[in-house]
Design a protein around this motif. Structure first.
Motif, PDB file in Angstrom:
ATOM      1  N   THR A  29       0.830  -1.212   0.000  1.00 44.21           N
ATOM      2  CA  THR A  29       0.000   0.000   0.000  1.00 44.21           C
ATOM      3  C   THR A  29       0.860   1.256   0.000  1.00 44.21           C
ATOM      4  O   THR A  29       0.639   2.173  -0.791  1.00 44.21           O
ATOM      5  CB  THR A  29      -0.920   0.027   1.241  1.00 44.21           C
ATOM      6  N   THR A  30       1.814   1.275   0.885  1.00 43.59           N
ATOM      7  CA  THR A  30       2.616   2.504   0.987  1.00 43.59           C
ATOM      8  C   THR A  30       3.492   2.697  -0.243  1.00 43.59           C
ATOM      9  O   THR A  30       3.698   3.831  -0.668  1.00 43.59           O
ATOM     10  CB  THR A  30       3.477   2.499   2.259  1.00 43.59           C
ATOM     11  N   LEU A  85       1.277   4.266  -2.723  1.00 49.46           N
ATOM     12  CA  LEU A  85       0.980   5.663  -2.384  1.00 49.46           C
ATOM     13  C   LEU A  85       2.183   6.566  -2.663  1.00 49.46           C
ATOM     14  O   LEU A  85       2.038   7.696  -3.112  1.00 49.46           O
ATOM     15  CB  LEU A  85       0.583   5.778  -0.903  1.00 49.46           C
TER      16      LEU A  85
END
Lengths: 219, 415
Positions: free
Chosen positions: A112-113, A116
């Motif tokens: 996820t990071t 992002l």
């Protein structure tokens, strides 16, 4: 003897303990190091509990439960259960038979990071940098700006060539890459001096503590 | 005697002339000041003309919790009585209701972004899809006048941020390059990557540790698991751990972040499994030290001095601790390989370690060591993206030199 004075003495002695590493590894340093590491680890545990675990997870879930019981509605705060669930999966590492489940949490965090960060990096480290480097190569009546702009454009161009990995640095390409290295090294030299000066302020701070706060020799 | 009298007469005349001139000048100044004060008093007594054409509308490119208020400046702002000090923006949920002050802007400004909070519990919460009415109060010194109430407006979120079109294009271009080259690499085409001195030295460094019978110390830095440098470091760790498993050399990894520790444990475990030596994996060698920067440094320095590792790797995100670690490692006689994308710390690594991976070389190293199609393709795609950037750089510099503004607008990004 007040608590403040005791604190000053402990701080002063432990500072000397850490400084004693300059001479060599010794029991005094080992004690100070172990205390420093242990206390800081404990401190971070408390910080994590009060600043993240309690307000982010428990408080939000309590709020969601309150909304459910009082208004009979399912509030969006229940989404925090997802984070709590991933946290529990991490704790399963303590049990070898189900420890593999923690990989789900790790995959979620890293995946996820990374996703992002992708657009954020492309924006801040890519587009905005390119925009900042697009400069006029000739500023009428301002020699300093003209030279400065040319240096920035040429330096960036050659620096980018140095960071080409899929082509051998030979011939004119290699020459431009070498110019890029020169630009990098000059920048690093300037940064080195700048950062050393800021480190000096840390040392001065400690000296001020030792000779001022603790020993009272500096008024 | 006569000459003396004449001299005194001249001095007296001069004195009288100066005195009279000063007196008359002062009178004139005082009269002017009185006139100005009177004019100012008159203007202060009159409230400034109210702003007109107050329009409220949804603030574009946001999550739906802000409204934009625009108005035409008061006729007395910069002209007329010229006595406007500021504009106050007032909001109400009904045209006849009580208006609350939302913000203040100085004279000369005609827009205000009324930004609310997105959390319902927040006192400043601005709900989307709810109508609000605005009026603008122009203020002078103690007196004011209000505009007409605006038509209703409500906030709503947008799915597409028009100010970030350049970012979308960059993502698409970069992704296309990466996907094309990943496909090419998967088809078996050999993609060239130039040698990196720091990475060439990895095998040598691990071999040295094996010969000396000493452990390898791998520091992942102070970054969290979501940082690009830390993720790149995990890939390199995977290759290093596979080598140490093959050579049966212990690897020590003190971590400053519990999540980083967990990922490192999984990475090393997988590497040992890949090397066919899962029994040699020792989880206790990958442990959490502390999250506090200088306490972590104190702990790692102690390990360096006591364990005397033959090789130290510093790969990841580093801050002020970089020189402290590298210098201690140098004193301990270890061969050191470093790499970070933290620009301010690279000089210290260059000065104190044997090999340094500068910035993007850290990312390239993971592809170089891994030789996996995905990583190689991405690296090749990055190079093509860089080539495109260089073309834009040249064209942009020429456009800026010859004042072609349209080209510069291509890179406009709304933050």
């Amino acid at each position: 003897m007040s608590g403040e004075v005791v604190g000053l003495w402990i701080g002063g002695i432990l500072t000397l303990g850490i400084f004693s590493f300059i001479y060599k590894d010794n029991p005094f340093y080992k004690f100070s190091e172990a205390l420093f590491v242990g206390v800081s680890a404990g401190y971070w545990f408390v910080v994590t509990f009060w600043q993240y675990f309690l307000p982010k997870l428990i408080d939000n879930l309590v709020l969601a439960y309150t909304v459910l019981t009082v208004e009979g509605k399912i509030d969006y705060h229940w989404v925090y259960l997802l984070g709590g669930g991933l946290g529990i999966l991490m704790l399963l590492r303590l049990f070898p038979s189900v420890g593999w489940l923690s990989r789900w949490s790790l995959a979620f965090i890293v995946g996820t990071t990374a996703g992002l960060q992708f657009t954020r990096y492309l924006e801040s480290n890519g587009i905005i940098q390119v925009k900042g480097t697009i400069l006029s190569l000739f500023v009428w009546g301002d020699l300093n700006s003209t030279i400065g702009n040319i240096v920035i454009v040429v330096g960036t161009f050659c620096g980018l060539i140095y960071f080409f990995f899929s082509k051998e640095h030979k011939g004119a390409f290699g020459g431009a890459a070498r110019v890029g290295v020169w630009f990098l090294m000059i920048t690093f030299g300037a940064l080195f001096g700048y950062t050393v000066m800021s480190r000096m302020s840390l040392l001065i701070g400690r000296m001020d503590f030792l000779f001022g706060n603790w020993l009272g020799l500096i008024k | 005697m006569k000459d003396k009298d004449s001299h005194w007469t001249r001095v007296l005349s001069l004195f009288l002339f100066v005195f009279v001139s000063l007196f008359l000048g002062m009178q004139t100044c005082l009269a002017q000041e009185a006139e100005q004060a009177e004019a100012l008093q008159d203007s202060l007594a009159q409230p400034p003309a109210p702003p007109t054409n107050v329009v409220a509308k949804d603030a574009p490119n946001d999550n739906g919790h802000a409204l934009l208020v625009i108005w035409t400046l008061s006729a007395d702002d910069g002209a007329g009585q010229n006595n406007v000090v500021s504009y106050q923006i007032l909001r109400s949920d009904s045209p006849d209701g009580e208006f609350e002050v939302r913000g203040l802007v100085p004279a000369g400004e005609n827009t205000y972004k009324d930004k609310g909070a997105k959390e319902k519990e927040d006192a400043n919460y601005l709900p989307p899809h709810k109508d609000f009415y605005y009026k603008v109060r122009v203020r002078s010194d103690g007196i004011f006048s209000d505009s007409e109430v605006s038509l209703p407006a409500h906030a709503y979120g947008q799915w597409y941020h028009t100010g970030k079109t350049a970012v979308l294009l960059a993502v698409l271009i970069f992704s296309t390059f990466a996907l094309v080259f990943i496909t090419v690499a998967r088809k078996g085409k050999k993609l060239y990557i130039r040698p990196l001195a720091g990475i060439e030295a990895v095998d040598e460094a691990i071999g040295r540790a094996t010969e000396m019978g000493k452990p390898i110390l791998y520091i992942l830095g102070l970054g969290s698991a979501d940082m690009i440098a830390t993720i790149a470091s995990f890939t390199i760790l995977s290759r290093v751990a596979k080598k140490t498993a093959e050579y049966q050399t212990p690897i020590l990894i003190p971590c400053c972040d519990p999540i980083v520790m967990a990922v490192a444990q999984e990475t090393v475990r997988a590497a040992y499994l890949e090397a066919g030596r899962p029994d040699d994996y020792k989880q206790e060698n990958i442990y959490y030290l502390t999250s506090m920067q200088f306490a972590y440094v104190a702990g790692v320095n102690g390990i360096m001095i006591r364990e005397k590792p033959a090789t130290n790797f510093y790969l990841g995100k580093f801050y002020a601790e970089s020189l402290l670690l590298a210098e201690t490692g140098s004193l301990a006689g270890s061969i050191q390989i470093s790499g970070t994308d933290e620009i301010a710390q690279i000089p210290f690594f260059v000065a104190a370690t044997d090999y340094t991976l500068i910035g993007e070389e850290l990312y390239a190293a993971s592809a170089y060591l891994g030789r996996e199609p995905v990583l190689l393709g991405t690296l090749k795609g990055q190079d093509w993206a860089k080539a495109l950037v260089m073309i834009f750089l040249i064209l942009g510099a020429l456009a800026a030199t010859f004042h072609f503004q349209f080209f510069l607008n291509l890179f406009k990004v709304q933050l």
